[in-house]
Design an enzyme around this catalytic site. Sequence first.
Site, PDB file in Angstrom:
ATOM      1  N   ASP A 109      -1.625   7.467   9.907  1.00 28.60           N
ATOM      2  CA  ASP A 109      -2.638   6.591  10.799  1.00 28.60           C
ATOM      3  C   ASP A 109      -3.581   6.864  11.889  1.00 28.60           C
ATOM      4  OD1 ASP A 109      -0.368   7.009  11.821  1.00 28.60           O
ATOM      5  OD2 ASP A 109       0.372   4.825  12.180  1.00 28.60           O
ATOM      6  N   ARG A 154       1.534  -6.927 -18.964  1.00 32.20           N
ATOM      7  CA  ARG A 154       2.100  -7.527 -17.816  1.00 32.20           C
ATOM      8  C   ARG A 154       0.962  -7.466 -16.573  1.00 32.20           C
ATOM      9  NH1 ARG A 154       8.439  -7.438 -17.444  1.00 32.20           N
ATOM     10  NH2 ARG A 154       8.721  -9.772 -18.284  1.00 32.20           N
ATOM     11  N   ASP A 167       1.948   7.816  15.695  1.00 33.32           N
ATOM     12  CA  ASP A 167       0.930   7.529  17.281  1.00 33.32           C
ATOM     13  C   ASP A 167       1.802   7.283  18.266  1.00 33.32           C
ATOM     14  OD1 ASP A 167      -1.546   6.266  17.926  1.00 33.32           O
ATOM     15  OD2 ASP A 167      -0.420   4.446  18.431  1.00 33.32           O
ATOM     16  N   GLY A 168       3.747   6.505  18.100  1.00 28.12           N
ATOM     17  CA  GLY A 168       4.116   5.709  19.413  1.00 28.12           C
ATOM     18  C   GLY A 168       4.323   6.826  19.910  1.00 28.12           C
ATOM     19  N   SER A 169       4.689   7.983  18.497  1.00 26.35           N
ATOM     20  CA  SER A 169       5.778   9.350  19.333  1.00 26.35           C
ATOM     21  C   SER A 169       4.867  10.021  20.076  1.00 26.35           C
ATOM     22  CB  SER A 169       6.955   9.886  18.436  1.00 26.35           C
ATOM     23  OG  SER A 169       7.279   9.141  17.441  1.00 26.35           O
ATOM     24  N   THR A 197       4.100  11.043  10.003  1.00 22.00           N
ATOM     25  CA  THR A 197       4.427  10.387   9.746  1.00 22.00           C
ATOM     26  C   THR A 197       4.738  10.450   8.354  1.00 22.00           C
ATOM     27  OG1 THR A 197       3.840   7.690   9.951  1.00 22.00           O
ATOM     28  CG2 THR A 197       2.607   9.098  11.115  1.00 22.00           C
ATOM     29  N   GLY A 228       2.957   1.455   5.067  1.00 23.81           N
ATOM     30  CA  GLY A 228       1.444   2.249   6.245  1.00 23.81           C
ATOM     31  C   GLY A 228       1.843   1.252   7.324  1.00 23.81           C
ATOM     32  N   ARG A 229       2.440   0.277   7.672  1.00 24.98           N
ATOM     33  CA  ARG A 229       2.091  -0.821   8.491  1.00 24.98           C
ATOM     34  C   ARG A 229       0.757  -0.952   8.243  1.00 24.98           C
ATOM     35  NH1 ARG A 229       5.211   0.754  14.221  1.00 24.98           N
ATOM     36  NH2 ARG A 229       6.364   2.502  12.630  1.00 24.98           N
ATOM     37  N   ARG A 266      13.694   5.101  16.756  1.00 26.38           N
ATOM     38  CA  ARG A 266      12.837   3.863  17.525  1.00 26.38           C
ATOM     39  C   ARG A 266      13.250   4.338  19.346  1.00 26.38           C
ATOM     40  NH1 ARG A 266      10.961   2.918  12.911  1.00 26.38           N
ATOM     41  NH2 ARG A 266       9.336   3.148  11.822  1.00 26.38           N
ATOM     42  N   CYS A 267      12.763   4.519  20.568  1.00 26.32           N
ATOM     43  CA  CYS A 267      13.327   4.002  21.909  1.00 26.32           C
ATOM     44  C   CYS A 267      12.383   3.684  22.806  1.00 26.32           C
ATOM     45  CB  CYS A 267      13.450   5.790  22.318  1.00 26.32           C
ATOM     46  SG  CYS A 267      13.855   5.832  23.422  1.00 26.32           S
ATOM     47  N   GLY A 301       9.642   6.355  12.552  1.00 26.41           N
ATOM     48  CA  GLY A 301       9.900   6.934  10.979  1.00 26.41           C
ATOM     49  C   GLY A 301       9.246   8.364  10.637  1.00 26.41           C
ATOM     50  N   ASP A 353       2.385   7.508   6.989  1.00 34.57           N
ATOM     51  CA  ASP A 353       1.465   6.520   6.830  1.00 34.57           C
ATOM     52  C   ASP A 353      -0.123   7.077   7.306  1.00 34.57           C
ATOM     53  OD1 ASP A 353       2.841   4.418   7.252  1.00 34.57           O
ATOM     54  OD2 ASP A 353       2.763   4.078   9.584  1.00 34.57           O
ATOM     55  N   GLU A 402      -5.629  -0.925 -10.451  1.00 32.97           N
ATOM     56  CA  GLU A 402      -6.836  -2.040 -10.801  1.00 32.97           C
ATOM     57  C   GLU A 402      -7.359  -2.682  -9.083  1.00 32.97           C
ATOM     58  OE1 GLU A 402      -4.284  -2.097 -12.988  1.00 32.97           O
ATOM     59  OE2 GLU A 402      -6.422  -1.409 -14.732  1.00 32.97           O
ATOM     60  N   HIS A 444      11.944   1.738   1.904  1.00 32.78           N
ATOM     61  CA  HIS A 444      12.353   3.183   2.389  1.00 32.78           C
ATOM     62  C   HIS A 444      12.332   4.734   1.430  1.00 32.78           C
ATOM     63  CE1 HIS A 444      12.662  -0.104   5.834  1.00 32.78           C
ATOM     64  NE2 HIS A 444      12.827   1.140   6.432  1.00 32.78           N
ATOM     65  N   ILE A 445      11.928   4.122   0.053  1.00 35.05           N
ATOM     66  CA  ILE A 445      12.570   5.113  -0.937  1.00 35.05           C
ATOM     67  C   ILE A 445      11.514   5.905  -0.196  1.00 35.05           C
ATOM     68  CG2 ILE A 445      11.211   4.117  -2.598  1.00 35.05           C
ATOM     69  CD1 ILE A 445      12.244   5.040  -4.516  1.00 35.05           C
TER      70      ILE A 445
HETATM   71  P1  ADP Z   1       5.610   6.549  15.053  1.00 34.40           P
HETATM   72  O1  ADP Z   1       5.914   7.207  15.815  1.00 34.40           O
HETATM   73  O2  ADP Z   1       6.112   7.274  13.854  1.00 34.40           O
HETATM   74  O3  ADP Z   1       4.373   5.557  14.752  1.00 34.40           O
HETATM   75  P2  ADP Z   1       6.501   4.232  16.540  1.00 34.40           P
HETATM   76  O4  ADP Z   1       5.010   3.619  17.077  1.00 34.40           O
HETATM   77  O5  ADP Z   1       8.095   3.618  16.459  1.00 34.40           O
HETATM   78  O6  ADP Z   1       6.351   5.230  15.400  1.00 34.40           O
HETATM   79  O7  ADP Z   1       7.249   4.678  17.507  1.00 34.40           O
HETATM   80  C1  ADP Z   1       8.201   6.189  18.135  1.00 34.40           C
HETATM   81  C2  ADP Z   1       8.676   5.953  19.415  1.00 34.40           C
HETATM   82  O8  ADP Z   1       7.744   6.248  20.091  1.00 34.40           O
HETATM   83  C3  ADP Z   1       8.983   3.748  19.527  1.00 34.40           C
HETATM   84  O9  ADP Z   1      10.281   4.353  20.049  1.00 34.40           O
HETATM   85  C4  ADP Z   1       8.259   3.824  21.094  1.00 34.40           C
HETATM   86  O10 ADP Z   1       8.594   3.145  21.535  1.00 34.40           O
HETATM   87  C5  ADP Z   1       8.284   5.421  21.495  1.00 34.40           C
HETATM   88  N1  ADP Z   1       7.178   5.457  22.835  1.00 34.40           N
HETATM   89  C6  ADP Z   1       6.877   6.189  23.293  1.00 34.40           C
HETATM   90  N2  ADP Z   1       6.424   5.463  24.839  1.00 34.40           N
HETATM   91  C7  ADP Z   1       5.285   4.880  24.029  1.00 34.40           C
HETATM   92  C8  ADP Z   1       4.185   4.165  23.690  1.00 34.40           C
HETATM   93  N3  ADP Z   1       3.611   4.916  25.728  1.00 34.40           N
HETATM   94  N4  ADP Z   1       3.154   3.400  23.502  1.00 34.40           N
HETATM   95  C9  ADP Z   1       4.193   3.654  21.653  1.00 34.40           C
HETATM   96  N5  ADP Z   1       5.274   3.474  21.707  1.00 34.40           N
HETATM   97  C10 ADP Z   1       5.820   5.108  22.375  1.00 34.40           C
HETATM   98  O1  F6P Z   2       6.309   4.653  10.011  1.00 36.66           O
HETATM   99  C1  F6P Z   2       6.391   4.702   8.989  1.00 36.66           C
HETATM  100  C2  F6P Z   2       6.802   3.416   8.624  1.00 36.66           C
HETATM  101  O2  F6P Z   2       7.819   3.835   7.199  1.00 36.66           O
HETATM  102  C3  F6P Z   2       5.635   2.091   8.203  1.00 36.66           C
HETATM  103  O3  F6P Z   2       5.133   2.499   7.483  1.00 36.66           O
HETATM  104  C4  F6P Z   2       6.509   1.227   8.077  1.00 36.66           C
HETATM  105  O4  F6P Z   2       5.902  -0.288   8.118  1.00 36.66           O
HETATM  106  C5  F6P Z   2       7.817   1.046   8.923  1.00 36.66           C
HETATM  107  O5  F6P Z   2       8.033   2.607   9.506  1.00 36.66           O
HETATM  108  C6  F6P Z   2       9.110   0.423   8.916  1.00 36.66           C
HETATM  109  O6  F6P Z   2       9.888   1.217   9.760  1.00 36.66           O
HETATM  110  P1  F6P Z   2      11.604   1.013   9.370  1.00 36.66           P
HETATM  111  O7  F6P Z   2      12.459   2.189   9.067  1.00 36.66           O
HETATM  112  O8  F6P Z   2      12.329   0.479  11.544  1.00 36.66           O
HETATM  113  O9  F6P Z   2      12.127  -0.265   8.814  1.00 36.66           O
END
Ligand code: ADP
Ligand code: F6P
Length: 320
Positions: A130, A163, A103-105, A126, A171-172, A72-73, A11, A128, A188, A250-251
């Site tokens: 996180d 209201r 994290d994934g990246s 990110t 934030g996932r 995302r790959c 993201g 998030d 609140e 997404h804003i």
């Molecule tokens: P972010 O990097 O914002 O946390 P994602 O979790 O979607 O977003 O991860 C980004 C990309 O990193 C994803 O397309 C995912 O497939 C890729 N990726 C590459 N290697 C890994 C891995 N070992 N574990 C998790 N994600 C990975």
């Molecule tokens: O990791 C960033 C984030 O915006 C998260 O907060 C949310 O859960 C996710 O990406 C949304 O992903 P997408 O753009 O694929 O809807």
Amino acid sequence: MKKVAILTSGGDAPGMNACVRAAVRYGIYRGYKTYGVERGYTGLIEDDIFQMYPRSVSDIVQKGGTILHTARCPEFKDYDMRAKAAENLRKRDIDNLIVIGGDGSLRGGLDLFNDFGINVAGLPGTIDNDLAYTDFTIGFDTAVNTVLWAINHLRDTNTAHERVSIVEVMGRNCGDIALYAGLAGGCEYVLVPEIKVDFKEVAESVQQSAKRGKTSNMIVFAEGAGDKTELIKAIKEITGRTPTVTTLGHIQRGGGPNMFDRVMAARMSVHAIDVLSSGEGAWAIGVKDSKIFDMDLAKALSMKKEVDSELYKLTRVLSI
Ligand code: ADP
Ligand code: F6P
């Protein structure tokens, strides 16, 4: 000549462009040839890699999104795909990579180092917040301020109509956007994925607050905090009031980065080039107590993020 490639992945987050700008310009200053990769790991696999110059990053420090585009790959989890990516770098004699993402990246970067010895510096990009190893991720502060802007607007109409309002934020699995925006916005209730709360208790609390003279209530609901319809149902049943629901979506990812994220982006990118210059390895770059630091990437990714329970308690105490 030393060479470094830069990619943005996952993201997008405000401040990614500021990272690309600083990495390219400081890289050149340190004697590197600098390369950009299109669409994160997708471009690495598809050989979409091009040289970047100081003028390639003109007029981007203030822009949201990422000029390198992102993706995302899922294929990158496949060893053969990573082999292709490593080959595309190696045929240009590039053995350093800066990965800007969540994290994934960063996990993808670690795999690339472990399997093929490409040196990697991971920048936490990110909204998030996180990643456990760093106090803040790049883009988080800007995103929280976007949420605050929305909360302020909602508060006006919410107060006028007396209201109950639910605002859903991103934030996932991490509640930090909700927590910081909820505290700063004087809300609140803050509902986060890390702390399970009975929605009936939340509704009871809204009801009790009316008895204490509160005419309106604002609840920040993190997207991972459970089933929102259950909360709406509980509020209707217990208070007899129908909450308004605003999903910010997404804003929260867009908009120019604020000062905090731009400065952090510059400092972390410079640190990334410096650490890559120090030898072979895979590092995570972070910030702790306002100081930029690096640590072993595998160690950084093994750390478990915990919610700040003191901040959470504060949101409760201050909402009486
Ligand atoms: P972010 O990097 O914002 O946390 P994602 O979790 O979607 O977003 O991860 C980004 C990309 O990193 C994803 O397309 C995912 O497939 C890729 N990726 C590459 N290697 C890994 C891995 N070992 N574990 C998790 N994600 C990975
Ligand atoms: O990791 C960033 C984030 O915006 C998260 O907060 C949310 O859960 C996710 O990406 C949304 O992903 P997408 O753009 O694929 O809807």
